[in-house]
Design an enzyme around this catalytic site. Structure first.
Site, mmCIF file in Angstrom:
data_model
loop_
_atom_site.group_PDB
_atom_site.id
_atom_site.type_symbol
_atom_site.label_atom_id
_atom_site.label_comp_id
_atom_site.label_asym_id
_atom_site.label_seq_id
_atom_site.Cartn_x
_atom_site.Cartn_y
_atom_site.Cartn_z
ATOM 1 N N ASP A 200 45.799 6.450 -13.757
ATOM 2 C CA ASP A 200 45.000 5.761 -15.044
ATOM 3 C C ASP A 200 44.247 6.971 -15.690
ATOM 4 O OD1 ASP A 200 46.398 3.441 -14.448
ATOM 5 O OD2 ASP A 200 44.556 2.465 -13.202
ATOM 6 N N ARG B 157 44.000 1.046 -22.219
ATOM 7 C CA ARG B 157 43.773 2.238 -22.026
ATOM 8 C C ARG B 157 44.059 3.062 -23.286
ATOM 9 N NH1 ARG B 157 41.672 2.141 -17.171
ATOM 10 N NH2 ARG B 157 42.626 0.969 -15.748
ATOM 11 N N LYS C 206 37.268 -2.859 -11.635
ATOM 12 C CA LYS C 206 38.325 -4.093 -11.778
ATOM 13 C C LYS C 206 39.226 -3.982 -10.242
ATOM 14 C CE LYS C 206 41.698 -3.439 -14.706
ATOM 15 N NZ LYS C 206 43.191 -3.477 -14.370
ATOM 16 N N SER D 143 55.001 1.786 -6.885
ATOM 17 C CA SER D 143 53.648 1.125 -7.077
ATOM 18 C C SER D 143 52.788 0.855 -6.061
ATOM 19 C CB SER D 143 53.579 -0.145 -7.962
ATOM 20 O OG SER D 143 52.370 -0.699 -8.241
ATOM 21 N N ARG E 263 53.695 4.463 -21.210
ATOM 22 C CA ARG E 263 52.441 5.078 -21.671
ATOM 23 C C ARG E 263 52.659 6.658 -22.223
ATOM 24 N NH1 ARG E 263 47.772 2.754 -17.539
ATOM 25 N NH2 ARG E 263 47.257 1.052 -18.810
ATOM 26 N N ARG F 66 40.764 -6.777 -5.578
ATOM 27 C CA ARG F 66 40.818 -6.989 -3.966
ATOM 28 C C ARG F 66 39.907 -7.875 -3.349
ATOM 29 N NH1 ARG F 66 42.936 -2.531 -5.951
ATOM 30 N NH2 ARG F 66 44.658 -1.203 -4.993
#
Length: 415
Positions: free
Chosen positions: A297, A372, A24, A153, A328, A29
């Site tokens: 992640d 996730r 992904k 980020s 999360r 990109r």
């Protein structure tokens, strides 16, 4: 599919081959690069993930804007929001860029401030610092140098890097403070370089001059994030051997870190002609501290594996998890507590305590609109009697074939 899915795995063993979808991260990109290259760059093996499908549709929509404002709704697709926030400024037309209620709670002010510094005509529709964004296309560049925080980020930085070669004055980015998720920035630069875009990256400064793309084809590698869930399954199975075709030993994806991490949880990897081979050895290390600064992640997957294997370990580098699809960290703390594990905050370090872990019989996992969460907890069906996943189809965001692949490898499913 029903509101919940019950998973069991009678044999508790995993064996076979899993053909994973394209990455992904690479796909998203590649789509932006291809669009900016005006067709010079083609893309093969795109991800089937909902986020990638959403971004492809948004780019088509942006190419044919309506009169007035064209509303582009990217739903829960965070990468699409960040990348389009920059991309749309270079297009003809005016746009409203929006998403789900949760997306409208995810901050974007750092990126918007940087774009405004460059000369973008961009405003907030509702709350300052958050989507929806009102973007007037056809940006006239003023500055060619901006400073941006590196510890919030990496997608903000990648978003700016992707448009840099199309800016009339090019772009210098000065990264302020520590750069988290550095592999994702490295991935962006490497993909641009493969398409003929040269760059300079010295200390905390990146420079890309205005330059054309070369004609080329990007072949998207399978997704290492998806691979991480199969590592979890091999780690938690009583016996496990898998082949994952197409994954490269020298990958652009930061989540390849799962190879090294899982050696500490008894999974051996080898790259063969037919793909990556995983094998459960059961030989766990005594390592007690894991840092996820460069691969956040993977954190949910590894925390769940460590909890199920009753490993009292500690984690750092989790700061960015609070602004993802859900908080999360809080979600992990809530769900692992259901089988007796604790994740205790100690400043920026989190300590996992597993002395009270036990099989609850039927473990029901909430997914918090977070793909996730569903995929990190599903492998627990190899350890506990059964696992019920609420709102299971959140996986479509990144891995739509997830449950079909589970079924092919001994997981039984009921609604």
């Amino acid at each position: 599919m029903a509101k919940s899915l019950v998973l069991t795995h009678p044999s508790k063993t995993i064996k076979g081959t899993v053909q994973l979808t394209g990455s992904k991260s690479e796909s998203n990109r590649a789509l932006i690069i291809s669009a900016l290259s005006k067709g010079a760059v083609q893309v093969e093996n795109l991800s089937e993930a909902a986020d990638t499908v959403t971004l492809a549709a948004a780019l088509q929509q942006a190419a044919s804007p309506t009169e007035g404002y064209t509303t582009i709704d990217i739903g829960p697709a965070g990468t699409a929001m960040r990348f389009l926030a920059s991309y749309l400024n270079l297009q003809k037309g005016n746009f409203i860029l929006t998403g789900t209620e949760r997306m409208q709670q995810r901050p974007i002010g750092i990126l918007v401030d940087a774009l405004k510094d460059l000369g973008a005509d961009i405003h907030y529709e509702k709350k300052s610092g958050f989507p929806p964004l009102q973007i007037e296309g056809g940006m006239i560049q003023g500055k060619d140098r901006i400073a941006i925080q590196g510890n919030v980020s990496s997608q903000y930085i990648s978003s700016l890097l992707l448009i840099a070669a199309n800016l009339k004055k090019g772009l210098h980015i000065d990264i302020v403070g520590e750069l988290t998720s550095r592999p994702y920035v490295t991935m962006t630069l490497a993909m641009l370089q493969d398409c003929g875009i040269s760059y300079e990256f010295t200390e905390n400064s990146i420079h890309i001059a205005k330059q054309p793309y070369k004609e080329t084809t990007i072949y998207v590698e399978p997704d290492w994030s998806a691979a991480s869930y199969w590592y979890a399954m091999v780690a938690l199975a009583e016996a496990g051997e898998l082949v994952l075709p197409g994954l490269k030993q020298h990958s652009l994806q930061g989540d390849m870190a799962i190879v090294e991490i899982m050696t500490h949880f008894g999974v051996e990897s080898s790259f063969e002609a037919d793909g990556l081979h995983l094998r459960k050895t059961g030989n766990q290390s005594s390592k007690t501290l894991f840092d996820f600064k460069e691969c956040p992640d993977l954190a949910q997957t590894v925390v769940v594996v460590a909890a199920a294997l009753q490993r009292d370990v500690s984690f750092t580098g989790l700061e960015t998890l609070k602004i993802k699809e859900t908080d999360r960290i809080l979600a992990l703390q809530t769900e692992i507590a259901k089988f007796g594990a604790e994740l205790i905050a100690d400043g920026e370090t989190y300590h996992l305590k597993t002395a009270n872990v036990q099989d609850p019989g039927d473990l029901t996992i909430a997914t918090y609109e977070d793909h996730r969460m569903a995929m990190a907890f599903a492998p627990l069906a190899l350890v506990f009697k059964q696992v019920t996943i609420e709102e299971p189809m959140v996986v479509e965001k990144s891995y739509p074939m997830f449950y079909e692949h589970l079924e092919n490898h001994g997981f039984e499913q009921a609604n």
